[in-house]
Enzyme design. Sequence first.
Site, PDB file in Angstrom:
ATOM      1  N   ARG A  77       0.803  -1.217   0.000  1.00  0.00           N
ATOM      2  CA  ARG A  77       0.000   0.000   0.000  1.00  0.00           C
ATOM      3  C   ARG A  77       0.837   1.268   0.000  1.00  0.00           C
ATOM      4  O   ARG A  77       0.604   2.173  -0.787  1.00  0.00           O
ATOM      5  CB  ARG A  77      -0.952   0.001   1.193  1.00  0.00           C
ATOM      6  CG  ARG A  77      -2.071  -0.999   1.032  1.00  0.00           C
ATOM      7  CD  ARG A  77      -2.571  -1.477   2.353  1.00  0.00           C
ATOM      8  NE  ARG A  77      -1.452  -1.990   3.159  1.00  0.00           N
ATOM      9  CZ  ARG A  77      -0.972  -1.395   4.220  1.00  0.00           C
ATOM     10  NH1 ARG A  77      -1.487  -0.273   4.642  1.00  0.00           N
ATOM     11  NH2 ARG A  77       0.038  -1.925   4.876  1.00  0.00           N
ATOM     12  N   THR A  78       1.824   1.308   0.871  1.00  0.00           N
ATOM     13  CA  THR A  78       2.606   2.544   0.967  1.00  0.00           C
ATOM     14  C   THR A  78       3.349   2.811  -0.333  1.00  0.00           C
ATOM     15  O   THR A  78       3.379   3.932  -0.840  1.00  0.00           O
ATOM     16  CB  THR A  78       3.587   2.467   2.152  1.00  0.00           C
ATOM     17  OG1 THR A  78       2.846   2.182   3.334  1.00  0.00           O
ATOM     18  CG2 THR A  78       4.330   3.771   2.335  1.00  0.00           C
ATOM     19  N   LYS A 136      23.901  -8.121  -2.354  1.00  0.00           N
ATOM     20  CA  LYS A 136      25.334  -8.307  -2.559  1.00  0.00           C
ATOM     21  C   LYS A 136      26.146  -7.613  -1.476  1.00  0.00           C
ATOM     22  O   LYS A 136      27.363  -7.488  -1.598  1.00  0.00           O
ATOM     23  CB  LYS A 136      25.735  -7.789  -3.943  1.00  0.00           C
ATOM     24  CG  LYS A 136      25.054  -8.530  -5.082  1.00  0.00           C
ATOM     25  CD  LYS A 136      25.367  -7.889  -6.437  1.00  0.00           C
ATOM     26  CE  LYS A 136      24.442  -8.412  -7.516  1.00  0.00           C
ATOM     27  NZ  LYS A 136      23.756  -7.321  -8.237  1.00  0.00           N
ATOM     28  N   ARG A 184      11.891   3.029   2.842  1.00  0.00           N
ATOM     29  CA  ARG A 184      11.315   2.112   3.840  1.00  0.00           C
ATOM     30  C   ARG A 184      12.420   1.119   4.159  1.00  0.00           C
ATOM     31  O   ARG A 184      13.006   0.512   3.249  1.00  0.00           O
ATOM     32  CB  ARG A 184      10.091   1.411   3.226  1.00  0.00           C
ATOM     33  CG  ARG A 184       9.684   0.078   3.843  1.00  0.00           C
ATOM     34  CD  ARG A 184       8.939   0.175   5.146  1.00  0.00           C
ATOM     35  NE  ARG A 184       7.710   0.929   5.094  1.00  0.00           N
ATOM     36  CZ  ARG A 184       6.490   0.391   4.938  1.00  0.00           C
ATOM     37  NH1 ARG A 184       6.342  -0.909   4.795  1.00  0.00           N
ATOM     38  NH2 ARG A 184       5.418   1.154   4.938  1.00  0.00           N
ATOM     39  N   HIS A 201       6.688   6.519  11.100  1.00  0.00           N
ATOM     40  CA  HIS A 201       6.040   6.411   9.793  1.00  0.00           C
ATOM     41  C   HIS A 201       5.220   7.685   9.594  1.00  0.00           C
ATOM     42  O   HIS A 201       3.992   7.668   9.627  1.00  0.00           O
ATOM     43  CB  HIS A 201       5.146   5.159   9.777  1.00  0.00           C
ATOM     44  CG  HIS A 201       4.672   4.765   8.411  1.00  0.00           C
ATOM     45  ND1 HIS A 201       4.976   5.475   7.269  1.00  0.00           N
ATOM     46  CD2 HIS A 201       3.905   3.721   8.005  1.00  0.00           C
ATOM     47  CE1 HIS A 201       4.413   4.883   6.228  1.00  0.00           C
ATOM     48  NE2 HIS A 201       3.758   3.818   6.648  1.00  0.00           N
TER      49      HIS A 201
END
Lengths: 309, 156
Positions: free
Chosen positions: A53-54, A82, A103, A131
């Site tokens: 959603r975000t 990596k 995020r 958030h």
Amino acid sequence: MRQDHLISATQLSREDIEAVLDRAAEIDGDMDAWQGRHAGSVLGLCFFEPSTRTRMSFDTAMKRLGGRTIDMGSVESSSVKKGETLADTMRVVEGYADALVLRHPLEGSAKMATEFVDVPLVNAGDGAGQHPTQTLLDLYTMRENAGLDDVTIGIMGDLKYGRTVHSLAAALTNFDVRQHFISPESLSLPRSVRYDLHEEGAQVREHTSLEEVLPDLDVLYVTRIQRERFPDENEYLKVAGEYQIDTDDLERAKESLTVMHPLPRVDEIAPEVDETSHAKYFEQAHNGVPVRMALLDMLLENATSEDGQ
Amino acid sequence: MSDADRELRVSKIRNGTVIDHLEAGQALNVLALLGIDGSGGEGVSVGMNVPSDKLAKKDIVKVEDRELSQSEVDVLSVISPEATINIIRDYEVVEKKRIERPESVDDVLACPNRNCITNADEPVQTRFIVLEDGLRCGYCGEIVREDEVATHLNVS
Ligand SMILES: [Zn+2]
């Protein structure tokens, strides 16, 4: 808003918040009018943790402003696998974009990233930290449905690890909002959030049961209690059951009660509640687009005017 | 106990730093805070629970051949604000440093939050903002109370 980055809700003043919400309301009224606003601008989506959603909400917001987005893809296939540091990844991606959204599973990651980039950076969730864009859309939804002054809110669920809760509680100290916190003892507010609330002079009212406060609430903000937080399944089931609501529970609530949830939900809110006038969580999710458009618009605007100086 | 006995326990040093008037019980924390564990070969003498005029009992630490910098000294304020620091050259006190409470403590403490970005393999030093009664991680916001500081020293 005069910020370069948005890392934590604690950095937002009432004026900052109202400026974003006002612009979001303007956008919400006529979204198409904003289509050409940031044509040619590129937003870099850096999601080091799964998100649907975000990520989609930021993607849509940027495209509705006329801009484009680039995406680093899943963490599994990227250079992170990596062994590249977050600092290096951000320094590289900065060269591709006019603004970045991050995020990341670790707390403080967004704050650190700002030390390596010059373009505006938005924290879209840093572990159990913050958030802040979720909070802006939560506040937008609250303002539309219950107002932001002389309001009583109950915030329920996982208050310890819930980043949406940490951001929301901090932002609400800017307004005349009485906050009640409802959670099992083991998932109550962490020390750092309490500290900020005390610093702002906010009273922390805590409860282990919703029952005693429900009739007083104008807003009930429900969050998910995750299974992983408990050592065994039985313990989880016992505890989680206490923090679920259905239409029977809501009979004791004000008729005007607004029920919110940052989603995704599992079984904290029974599906039957969706049909009641209390349910605002889908509207809340939709508000993510105009609110993120407003925020991106303001950050990009700031960045451009700084370049011109 | 004669003065001579006391001298024997914590002998004079030729060059280095004397950290005096530490709160009793803090000597080992000070060594940890400064990252001194003897592995560098430096001479270290420690006096614990030494009678003192200023404090009822104090600890004292002498480190040979090492002069503490102001930032190292400031860090001590977090665990023992009354401490005094003398820099010694050729048995003489050449400088008395005053401890000042710093605005932040950098690269000395490890963040107790295991999920903090400073504990990942990133090119970033820890930074703690000094509060009235504790410290706060400048990255994740975790709070360390004054009495917990010693257990989060960045020593391996
Ligand atoms: Zn930290």
